[in-house]
Structures are given as C-alpha cells and as structure tokens.
Design an enzyme around this catalytic site. Structure first.
Site, PDB file in Angstrom:
ATOM      1  CG  ASN A   1     -27.156 -18.079   0.103  1.00  0.00           C
ATOM      2  OD1 ASN A   1     -26.485 -18.955  -0.734  1.00  0.00           O
ATOM      3  ND2 ASN A   1     -26.459 -17.443   1.050  1.00  0.00           N
TER       4      ASN A   1
ATOM      5  CG  ASN B   1     -25.265 -11.449   2.861  1.00  0.00           C
ATOM      6  OD1 ASN B   1     -26.215 -10.560   2.359  1.00  0.00           O
ATOM      7  ND2 ASN B   1     -24.156 -11.315   3.304  1.00  0.00           N
TER       8      ASN B   1
ATOM      9  CE1 TYR C   1     -24.835 -18.599   3.834  1.00  0.00           C
ATOM     10  CE2 TYR C   1     -24.683 -16.172   4.018  1.00  0.00           C
ATOM     11  CZ  TYR C   1     -24.203 -17.612   3.333  1.00  0.00           C
ATOM     12  OH  TYR C   1     -23.486 -17.566   2.353  1.00  0.00           O
TER      13      TYR C   1
ATOM     14  CG  HIS D   1     -24.385 -12.965   8.934  1.00  0.00           C
ATOM     15  ND1 HIS D   1     -25.194 -12.386   8.063  1.00  0.00           N
ATOM     16  CD2 HIS D   1     -23.391 -13.561   8.085  1.00  0.00           C
ATOM     17  CE1 HIS D   1     -24.884 -12.587   6.729  1.00  0.00           C
ATOM     18  NE2 HIS D   1     -23.817 -13.528   6.653  1.00  0.00           N
TER      19      HIS D   1
ATOM     20  CB  THR E   1     -16.714 -16.259   3.368  1.00  0.00           C
ATOM     21  OG1 THR E   1     -17.782 -16.130   4.280  1.00  0.00           O
ATOM     22  CG2 THR E   1     -16.578 -17.885   3.456  1.00  0.00           C
TER      23      THR E   1
HETATM   24  C1  PHB Z   1     -20.287 -16.380   0.585  1.00  0.00           C
HETATM   25  O1  PHB Z   1     -19.110 -17.373   0.903  1.00  0.00           O
HETATM   26  O2  PHB Z   1     -20.186 -16.007  -0.608  1.00  0.00           O
HETATM   27  C2  PHB Z   1     -20.834 -15.586   1.675  1.00  0.00           C
HETATM   28  C3  PHB Z   1     -20.499 -15.885   3.060  1.00  0.00           C
HETATM   29  C4  PHB Z   1     -21.344 -15.020   3.864  1.00  0.00           C
HETATM   30  C5  PHB Z   1     -22.165 -14.205   3.402  1.00  0.00           C
HETATM   31  C6  PHB Z   1     -21.907 -13.586   2.298  1.00  0.00           C
HETATM   32  C7  PHB Z   1     -21.470 -14.623   1.224  1.00  0.00           C
HETATM   33  O3  PHB Z   1     -22.881 -13.613   4.252  1.00  0.00           O
END
Ligand code: PHB
Length: 359
Positions: free
Chosen positions: A235, A178, A180, A175, A26
C-alpha cells in the site's frame, strides 16, 4: 517444560489450547450490507482447532470500507451474522477475536457512502489500484482528516468494539498495520501533518494510542490486541526511521497491558521489506505476549516459541488451504497448496472445500 506450537497459553484473558493463530485474511465473501453469511460461519468453524482465530479485517463504519464484499461490525444485522460465527467456533472449542479495520486512503469513492473521498492523514495518493466492484481503478487523492474529526473515528472504534462484544467475540484486534488508516498516521511516508498528529513519533502514534485507550476502556485490556507491520511496503508505505518509530510504539503500548501485540515481520504479498529491521530488538521493547507472523513454517514457529521471541505464531495462507493445519503439523503430514485465484471473492470454491486429512 519446553514450549512449542502445541502447548497451551494465555493471551490476556484469552485461553488458547495451542499456539497456532489463524491470521486475519481478507476473503471478500460477505453478503449484502456487509452481513456475514452461513458460508462464512462454515469457513471459520472448519478452522476452530487453531488456538485463536483472528477474523478477516472488518470495517468499523461505512467510511472504513476499501474493497468489495467485506463484512462490517457496526450494524445489528452484522452483529447477528457474526454471532452465528462466534457460536460455531466456540461450539468447536475455539477462540475468536475480530480485527477492527479502517482502510483510510486505500479505498475509492465507488466503495464509500455518496461517493465520498477516502480519508487519510495527508493528501497523498497511494501508488497502485483500488479493487472496486467495477474492477481495478487508480487510487484517488484522499481528503486529509481535520483534527476535529478524529474523535469521531475513535467513536467508530468504540461502537465497533461494543458491537464485537455483543456478537460474542473473545476480544478485538486493532489493525494498525499494512498501510491502512492507523499505519498511515504512524509512518511518515503517508503522514505529513503539521498538527498534533504529525511530525514527532509521539504525534504520529497519537491516534493509535487514542484508539487503543478507548477500545481498552470498553473491552478491557486483557481482550485487546494491536497489529503492527513496521517494514511492510504494501500500500505504498515507508518510514524514514522505522526501528526507532516502532520501538517507540511498543514502549508506548506497554502501559495498557494488552492481551498481545501481533507483528507482521516483513512485507506481505511477496513485497519484500521497506528497510532492514531488527525484530528481536523490537520485541524486547514490548513487555506482553507477542504473536509473530509471516512465512513461519512448523520448525521456525517452534524455534520462535522456544527462544521466547514469540508466544504464538500466526499462519495465514497455510490456514486458507489447511483447515486442519494443527493436525497436519502434529502429524508432519503434507499441506494442501493454496489456490491464489480464489483468495478474494467467489463461492465455497477455494474457501470451504479444502480437504481435511481425515474425512
Ligand atoms: C489485502 O486485501 O490484500 C489485505 C487486506 C488487509 C490487510 C492486508 C492485505 O491487512
């Protein structure tokens, strides 16, 4: 023949000239309306010596956004912007897939249409702060998605996949890592549902499998990868039995014959791991190509490929600071150090101005 980072391979239908994968990163430098810019094309083109580039995580709809200045993959202008990027990477002999993203609860009303509440499997406010255009603010309690809304989310993945193919991508990565949306459904720290999408492994994996099935129907399984992060606590994520859950998920993905499974083998942003986990045992469950990610260097990357643990290695931060990482590893040359202050947002500084070994 011994296999190493420098030997070619094939992930599904995607032919890689080497086994270096640029991890999704990102960078928050898209233009108005989530449209990729010429500067973004320069950044990706500079890194086309990787066997495969996975783009930064890219929202599939207006409700999928959770940070400022993300590119999207659902409007015609976004498709046109991405087309310039895939053309630039292909002209340099590279391959590029787009990572399809829905952030779920990791968002804020100020980032969503008409100040909408973020959506999630359950009404559980994550610990931590959202990055907004107004700075860091507390997360809010999300709205739980009704089961009747999930077909609409699947349809957004389908629309994004069609958009990605129109933009010239070599494939798409779902995805599911992480913390989401799809990971929020998988792990029981964030999923307390009592319907068909909560409780058992089968129920918690249902949305991921529905999304994967729908994306595969559009793109073909040989152009689709899935990313998982079994023990990443980032997260505010955890699961009561991650080994059994993710072994189940790997087994359930096998029938699709995906291009690859991409696995974050730890906790990102230096967060440690949520629980002990046997990645070799987990890897045995998945019968297709495997991309390993997190903290690999050249030696560990080569060892993971030689042992058969991984078919390719995804490097993140090293690719931020070293557009020519492949050449540097080949020459055992020193690496540029990454400047964390310029990771998220800003200009060409810390984005396209890292020096190459050869000018
Ligand atoms: C982040 O912005 O820290 C981030 C974004 C997407 C991801 C992991 C971390 O999958």
């Amino acid at each position: 023949m011994t296999k190493d980072l420098f030997s070619p391979t094939k992930l599904g239908s995607i032919e890689l000239k080497n086994r270096f994968v640029m991890a999704p990163l990102t960078r928050n430098r898209a233009g108005e309306g989530g449209v990729p810019q010429p500067l973004n094309a320069t950044y990706y083109e500079q890194r086309a010596s990787a066997g495969l580039i996975i783009t930064e995580a890219t929202p599939i709809s207006t409700m999928a956004h959770g940070y400022p200045a993300l590119p999207g993959i659902y409007t015609d202008a976004q498709i046109a912007g991405w087309k310039k990027i895939t053309d630039a990477v292909h002209a340099k002999g590279g391959k590029i897939v787009i990572q399809l993203w829905h952030v779920g609860r990791i968002s804020h009303p100020s980032l969503l249409p008409n100040g909408a509440l973020p959506v999630a499997p359950s009404v559980i406010k994550p610990a931590g702060k959202a990055f907004t255009y107004q700075g860091l603010v507390d997360y809010v309690a999300p709205r739980a998605l009704d089961a009747s809304e999930l077909a609409g989310i699947v349809a957004d993945y389908v629309h994004a996949t069609k958009s990605a193919l129109a933009a010239g991508f070599d494939g798409v990565e779902v995805h599911a890592a992480n913390g989401y949306l799809l990971d929020q459904f998988l792990r029981d720290g964030s999923n307390k549902r009592t319907d068909n999408y909560g409780g058992s492994f089968e129920n918690r994996a249902r949305l991921l499998l529905e999304v994967t099935k729908a994306v595969v129907e559009v793109a073909g399984a040989d152009k689709v990868g899935v990313r998982l992060s079994p023990v990443n606590p980032f997260n505010d994520m955890h699961d009561s039995n991650p080994q059994a859950l993710f072994n189940y998920v790997a087994d359930a993905l096998n029938p699709f014959k995906l291009a690859y499974l991409h696995v974050v083998e730890g906790g990102i942003h230096g967060g440690g791991i949520a629980d002990p986990f046997d990645f070799d045992a987990f890897r045995q469950h998945f019968k297709g190509p495997y991309i390993a990610n997190l903290s690999y260097d050249k030696q560990r990357g080569n060892a993971a490929i030689a042992s058969g643990h991984a078919d390719a290695i995804a490097y993140g931060v090293p690719f931020i600071a070293n557009p020519d990482l492949v050449e540097r590893f080949q020459a055992d040359a020193p690496l540029n150090e990454a400047d964390a202050n310029t990771f998220y947002g800003g200009t060409e500084k810390g984005y396209t101005d890292y020096p190459f070994l050869k000018a």
